[in-house]
Each structure stands twice: as structure tokens, then as C-alpha cells.
Design a protein around this motif. Structure first.
Motif, PDB file in Angstrom:
ATOM      1  N   ARG A  19      51.327   6.480  38.970  1.00  0.00           N
ATOM      2  CA  ARG A  19      50.543   7.696  38.755  1.00  0.00           C
ATOM      3  C   ARG A  19      49.142   7.488  39.287  1.00  0.00           C
ATOM      4  O   ARG A  19      48.461   6.533  38.909  1.00  0.00           O
ATOM      5  CB  ARG A  19      50.484   8.068  37.273  1.00  0.00           C
ATOM      6  CG  ARG A  19      49.845   9.441  37.050  1.00  0.00           C
ATOM      7  CD  ARG A  19      49.825   9.864  35.599  1.00  0.00           C
ATOM      8  NE  ARG A  19      48.732   9.240  34.854  1.00  0.00           N
ATOM      9  CZ  ARG A  19      48.255   9.702  33.712  1.00  0.00           C
ATOM     10  NH1 ARG A  19      48.788  10.798  33.170  1.00  0.00           N
ATOM     11  NH2 ARG A  19      47.282   9.078  33.092  1.00  0.00           N
ATOM     12  N   VAL A  20      48.714   8.389  40.157  1.00  0.00           N
ATOM     13  CA  VAL A  20      47.344   8.366  40.640  1.00  0.00           C
ATOM     14  C   VAL A  20      46.568   9.508  39.991  1.00  0.00           C
ATOM     15  O   VAL A  20      47.146  10.550  39.651  1.00  0.00           O
ATOM     16  CB  VAL A  20      47.264   8.452  42.183  1.00  0.00           C
ATOM     17  CG1 VAL A  20      47.782   7.165  42.806  1.00  0.00           C
ATOM     18  CG2 VAL A  20      48.034   9.643  42.720  1.00  0.00           C
ATOM     19  N   SER A  21      45.298   9.255  39.781  1.00  0.00           N
ATOM     20  CA  SER A  21      44.434  10.227  39.117  1.00  0.00           C
ATOM     21  C   SER A  21      43.243  10.549  39.998  1.00  0.00           C
ATOM     22  O   SER A  21      42.850   9.748  40.854  1.00  0.00           O
ATOM     23  CB  SER A  21      43.927   9.656  37.785  1.00  0.00           C
ATOM     24  OG  SER A  21      44.982   9.291  36.937  1.00  0.00           O
ATOM     25  N   CYS A  22      42.670  11.705  39.743  1.00  0.00           N
ATOM     26  CA  CYS A  22      41.474  12.126  40.470  1.00  0.00           C
ATOM     27  C   CYS A  22      40.523  12.750  39.465  1.00  0.00           C
ATOM     28  O   CYS A  22      40.835  13.796  38.876  1.00  0.00           O
ATOM     29  CB  CYS A  22      41.845  13.119  41.550  1.00  0.00           C
ATOM     30  SG  CYS A  22      40.437  13.893  42.384  1.00  0.00           S
ATOM     31  N   ALA A  23      39.392  12.102  39.270  1.00  0.00           N
ATOM     32  CA  ALA A  23      38.377  12.601  38.347  1.00  0.00           C
ATOM     33  C   ALA A  23      37.330  13.380  39.124  1.00  0.00           C
ATOM     34  O   ALA A  23      36.805  12.893  40.131  1.00  0.00           O
ATOM     35  CB  ALA A  23      37.735  11.440  37.606  1.00  0.00           C
ATOM     36  N   TYR A  80      46.306  14.844  38.325  1.00  0.00           N
ATOM     37  CA  TYR A  80      47.198  13.692  38.390  1.00  0.00           C
ATOM     38  C   TYR A  80      48.318  13.937  39.400  1.00  0.00           C
ATOM     39  O   TYR A  80      48.698  15.074  39.671  1.00  0.00           O
ATOM     40  CB  TYR A  80      47.839  13.434  37.024  1.00  0.00           C
ATOM     41  CG  TYR A  80      46.863  13.295  35.891  1.00  0.00           C
ATOM     42  CD1 TYR A  80      46.559  14.383  35.075  1.00  0.00           C
ATOM     43  CD2 TYR A  80      46.239  12.072  35.637  1.00  0.00           C
ATOM     44  CE1 TYR A  80      45.656  14.267  34.030  1.00  0.00           C
ATOM     45  CE2 TYR A  80      45.345  11.949  34.582  1.00  0.00           C
ATOM     46  CZ  TYR A  80      45.055  13.043  33.785  1.00  0.00           C
ATOM     47  OH  TYR A  80      44.165  12.923  32.756  1.00  0.00           O
ATOM     48  N   LEU A  81      48.852  12.845  39.899  1.00  0.00           N
ATOM     49  CA  LEU A  81      50.064  12.910  40.703  1.00  0.00           C
ATOM     50  C   LEU A  81      50.991  11.820  40.198  1.00  0.00           C
ATOM     51  O   LEU A  81      50.720  10.627  40.391  1.00  0.00           O
ATOM     52  CB  LEU A  81      49.774  12.726  42.190  1.00  0.00           C
ATOM     53  CG  LEU A  81      50.984  12.878  43.107  1.00  0.00           C
ATOM     54  CD1 LEU A  81      51.458  14.343  43.121  1.00  0.00           C
ATOM     55  CD2 LEU A  81      50.668  12.421  44.525  1.00  0.00           C
ATOM     56  N   GLN A  82      52.052  12.228  39.521  1.00  0.00           N
ATOM     57  CA  GLN A  82      53.065  11.299  39.045  1.00  0.00           C
ATOM     58  C   GLN A  82      54.104  11.146  40.148  1.00  0.00           C
ATOM     59  O   GLN A  82      54.709  12.136  40.570  1.00  0.00           O
ATOM     60  CB  GLN A  82      53.718  11.827  37.765  1.00  0.00           C
ATOM     61  CG  GLN A  82      54.848  10.955  37.246  1.00  0.00           C
ATOM     62  CD  GLN A  82      54.374   9.594  36.765  1.00  0.00           C
ATOM     63  OE1 GLN A  82      53.368   9.494  36.066  1.00  0.00           O
ATOM     64  NE2 GLN A  82      55.101   8.543  37.127  1.00  0.00           N
ATOM     65  N   MET A  83      54.313   9.920  40.577  1.00  0.00           N
ATOM     66  CA  MET A  83      55.229   9.654  41.690  1.00  0.00           C
ATOM     67  C   MET A  83      56.378   8.787  41.196  1.00  0.00           C
ATOM     68  O   MET A  83      56.158   7.659  40.738  1.00  0.00           O
ATOM     69  CB  MET A  83      54.475   8.951  42.824  1.00  0.00           C
ATOM     70  CG  MET A  83      53.286   9.760  43.330  1.00  0.00           C
ATOM     71  SD  MET A  83      52.402   8.960  44.683  1.00  0.00           S
ATOM     72  CE  MET A  83      51.572   7.640  43.806  1.00  0.00           C
TER      73      MET A  83
END
Length: 123
Positions: A19-23, A80-83
């Protein structure tokens, strides 16, 4: 102005998840549609997924449909991007982007970009 900072990239085996996140910082995060793009070495940047301002609409590239999920938490100014079921061809730098009002799939229409986070999927 909106500042975007991605995190959560890394190395994962094929079939794994990440999971990548972007704040986001700045004003009025909920006024912006958000998206993820990626760029593999030697290739052009490509659209991955986008989400509308309050999360009611999403859009995905065909190559990630059914495997990736984009979401946002406007209270935390984060997207978020759950991969899942990652493949080696998912390898690349993943960029978060913000577009005023309406979501889209064209990178040229996005106003703000993060610095990117590397995702590497080993076979």
C-alpha cells in the motif's frame, strides 16, 4: 497550492501486496480529485487510478482493475493505493497527483505532483 508526499513504496515479490500513501498539505484537499500514475524505466508515465473529490467515483487502468484499489481519507488529507496480486510489470515510480475538481486520466490535466515512490516487484 497543494504539496504531495508519497510513501510506502518498496520491494515485494510477485503475488504480494503493498500500500502506498500520499499525504497532502495545503488548502482544500477535498476540492481536488486525486490520482496515481506510474513510470517504468524507459517508458512514459501512465495512468493507474483516480478518485473523485469525496470518493464517490473511481477510475482504473485496465491493467490494474481488480487488483488495485484507490481510496482517500479527506479528514487525514491522504489518498491511498492498495496494490494486490502484484506483477513484475507493476514495477515503477508511483506518483500521486491532484487535479482541481474533476477526475481524469490524462496526466497533462493534473495540477500538482509528488516526488514519487519506487515500487519494485521481483519475479
Amino acid at each position: 497550492q497543494v504539496q504531495l508526499v508519497e510513501s510506502g513504496g518498496g520491494l515485494v515479490q510477485a503475488g504480494g501486496s503493498l500500500r502506498v500513501s500520499c499525504a497532502a498539505s495545503g488548502r482544500d484537499f477535498s476540492n481536488y480529485a486525486m490520482a496515481w500514475f506510474r513510470q517504468a524505466p524507459g517508458k512514459e508515465r501512465e495512468f493507474v487510478a483516480a478518485i473523485s473529490r469525496i470518493g464517490g467515483r473511481t477510475s482504473y487502468a485496465d491493467s490494474v482493475k481488480g487488483r488495485f484499489t484507490i481510496s482517500r481519507d479527506n479528514a487525514k488529507n491522504t489518498v491511498y493505493l492498495q496494490m494486490n496480486s502484484l506483477k513484475p510489470e507493476d514495477t515503477g515510480v508511483y506518483y500521486c497527483a491532484a487535479k482541481y475538481k474533476f477526475l481524469g486520466v490524462n496526466s497533462n490535466n493534473y495540477d500538482y505532483w509528488g516526488q514519487g515512490t519506487q515500487v519494485t516487484v521481483s519475479s
